[in-house]
Scaffold this active site. Structure first.
Site, PDB file in Angstrom:
ATOM      1  N   ARG A 165       0.850  -1.190   0.000  1.00  0.00           N
ATOM      2  CA  ARG A 165       0.000   0.000   0.000  1.00  0.00           C
ATOM      3  C   ARG A 165       0.886   1.239   0.000  1.00  0.00           C
ATOM      4  NH1 ARG A 165      -3.452  -2.468  -1.779  1.00  0.00           N
ATOM      5  NH2 ARG A 165      -5.584  -2.810  -1.064  1.00  0.00           N
ATOM      6  N   GLU A 185      -1.915   7.390  -5.521  1.00  0.00           N
ATOM      7  CA  GLU A 185      -2.170   6.687  -6.793  1.00  0.00           C
ATOM      8  C   GLU A 185      -3.622   6.741  -7.264  1.00  0.00           C
ATOM      9  OE1 GLU A 185      -1.027   2.723  -5.184  1.00  0.00           O
ATOM     10  OE2 GLU A 185      -2.900   2.012  -6.048  1.00  0.00           O
ATOM     11  N   HIS A 198       0.407  -0.387  -9.822  1.00  0.00           N
ATOM     12  CA  HIS A 198      -0.353  -1.328  -8.990  1.00  0.00           C
ATOM     13  C   HIS A 198      -0.781  -2.558  -9.812  1.00  0.00           C
ATOM     14  CE1 HIS A 198      -2.704  -1.249  -4.959  1.00  0.00           C
ATOM     15  NE2 HIS A 198      -2.519  -2.508  -5.330  1.00  0.00           N
TER      16      HIS A 198
HETATM   17  C1  COI Z   1      -5.693  -5.711  -3.301  1.00  0.00           C
HETATM   18  O1  COI Z   1      -6.161  -6.809  -3.602  1.00  0.00           O
HETATM   19  O2  COI Z   1      -5.976  -5.172  -2.221  1.00  0.00           O
HETATM   20  C2  COI Z   1      -4.801  -5.027  -4.234  1.00  0.00           C
HETATM   21  O3  COI Z   1      -4.012  -4.232  -3.832  1.00  0.00           O
HETATM   22  C3  COI Z   1      -4.975  -5.268  -5.682  1.00  0.00           C
HETATM   23  C4  COI Z   1      -5.972  -4.300  -6.236  1.00  0.00           C
HETATM   24  C5  COI Z   1      -5.317  -3.177  -6.939  1.00  0.00           C
HETATM   25  C6  COI Z   1      -6.901  -4.975  -7.161  1.00  0.00           C
END
Ligand code: COI
Length: 332
Positions: free
Chosen positions: A235, A264, A297
């Site tokens: 994160r 982001e 990400h």
């Molecule tokens: C999550 O699963 O919490 C992630 O960080 C991935 C998301 C960007 C789909």
């Protein structure tokens, strides 16, 4: 029974359509739009909502779902830090996530980026594109000679540890919860400070909590070895970006792979048409550096992960509607 799925991308649609075919007792409505104040009305009449997004699930949205009598919100991802917890509780909305769609996807990407940093591939790619085929001064480091400090040993941290070990690295870890297997191996250190002081690489796999916000700040970087490598597929909020930039400028940090960034939302997974139009100067500062790998990400973004995110979230929502139970309920 009716479920509305928000924010369905083109790569998710075939998985959702297949799930829908296999679950003919469920009426599935889907939209490409994210769940927010402007789209929440589309949920009226549904029994459950399935979503994925990084922007907040606000009190306004959750209050409205509550007024529509919707009690089940199933996230297609792991993190639920963007849910307004008070609003979910006051509306008796129960939330599920997908805790393990593919921890390996994230772990593999993290190590890939580390290897790119260590072998200076970004620098060599840029040099080659300019006709410079010389070796020096971009001599590499070897992972098998290094100590990797894994911060948090949940599913993703543990998947990363397996890969690091496969490369022959020494692994140490910090977590408030100790995994019994890893405990037996004696890999845990007692404090984050010890992890920072002993590691050559810090691999972050912690969730976004109030306590973890800006855990890598000036003080944390000061405790690390000069020449540390930083990996953050977790994160953005875990790293104080200004402090990271200072640590890169001073040479304290030799390289960083940033798949998540504190600002982001609204930037990653968007097309601005050109580098200059990216509306974030700090991000552009990082992107210009050869020893920083920024990715939008995407560590999670594999076919298996996306399939599982869609299907597990739909299964969880259906199960809540049918039985009031799911093994994927999150503790808000
Ligand atoms: C999550 O699963 O919490 C992630 O960080 C991935 C998301 C960007 C789909």
């Amino acid at each position: 029974m009716k479920i509305i799925a928000y924010g369905i991308r083109a790569d998710e649609k075939p998985f959702l359509d297949k799930w829908s075919e296999e679950n003919s007792d469920v009426e599935v409505i889907s939209t490409g739009k994210l769940l927010d104040e402007t789209t929440v009305d589309q949920a009226k009449g549904a029994d459950g909502v399935v979503t994925y997004q990084q922007k907040p699930y606000t009190a306004d949205v959750l209050d409205k779902l509550g007024r529509f009598g919707i009690k089940y919100l199933s996230l297609r991802n792991v993190g639920f830090d963007n849910v307004d917890v008070d609003a979910a509780k006051r509306n008796n909305i129960r939330v599920t996530n997908v805790p393990a769609y593919s921890p390996q996807a994230i772990a593999e990407f993290t190590v890939t980026q580390l290897m790119r940093l260590l072998r200076r591939t970004n620098t060599f790619d840029r040099k080659m594109a300019n006709g410079d085929l010389r070796w020096a001064p971009d001599i590499a480091d070897e992972l098998n000679q290094m100590t990797v400090g894994v911060y948090a040993t949940g599913r993703i941290g543990r998947a990363a540890i397996q890969i690091y070990k496969g490369f022959g690295a020494k692994v140490i870890a910090y977590d408030i919860y100790h995994n019994p297997e890893l405990e037996k191996e004696g890999i845990y250190v007692d404090t984050p400070a010890e992890l920072y002081a002993k590691a050559d690489v810090i691999s972050l796999h912690a969730p976004a909590t109030k306590e973890n916000e800006h855990m890598l700040d000036d003080a944390a970087f000061a405790q690390m070895k000069t020449g540390i490598y930083i990996l953050n597929p977790a994160r953005g909020i875990l790293i104080d970006t200004d402090a990271l930039i200072r640590a890169l400028d001073s040479g304290k940090v030799a390289g960083a792979a940033i798949d998540t960034y504190e600002d982001e939302v609204g930037i990653f997974n968007s097309d601005f048409g050109s580098f200059d139009k990216i509306p974030d100067e700090r991000l552009k500062n990082l992107l210009k550096r050869e020893n920083v790998l920024v990715s939008p990400h995407i560590a999670f973004y594999t076919k298996r992960a996306v399939h599982n995110m869609v299907c597990y979230a739909m299964d969880a929502n259906k199960s809540l509607i049918k039985t009031g139970k799911s093994d994927k309920l999150v503790d808000l």
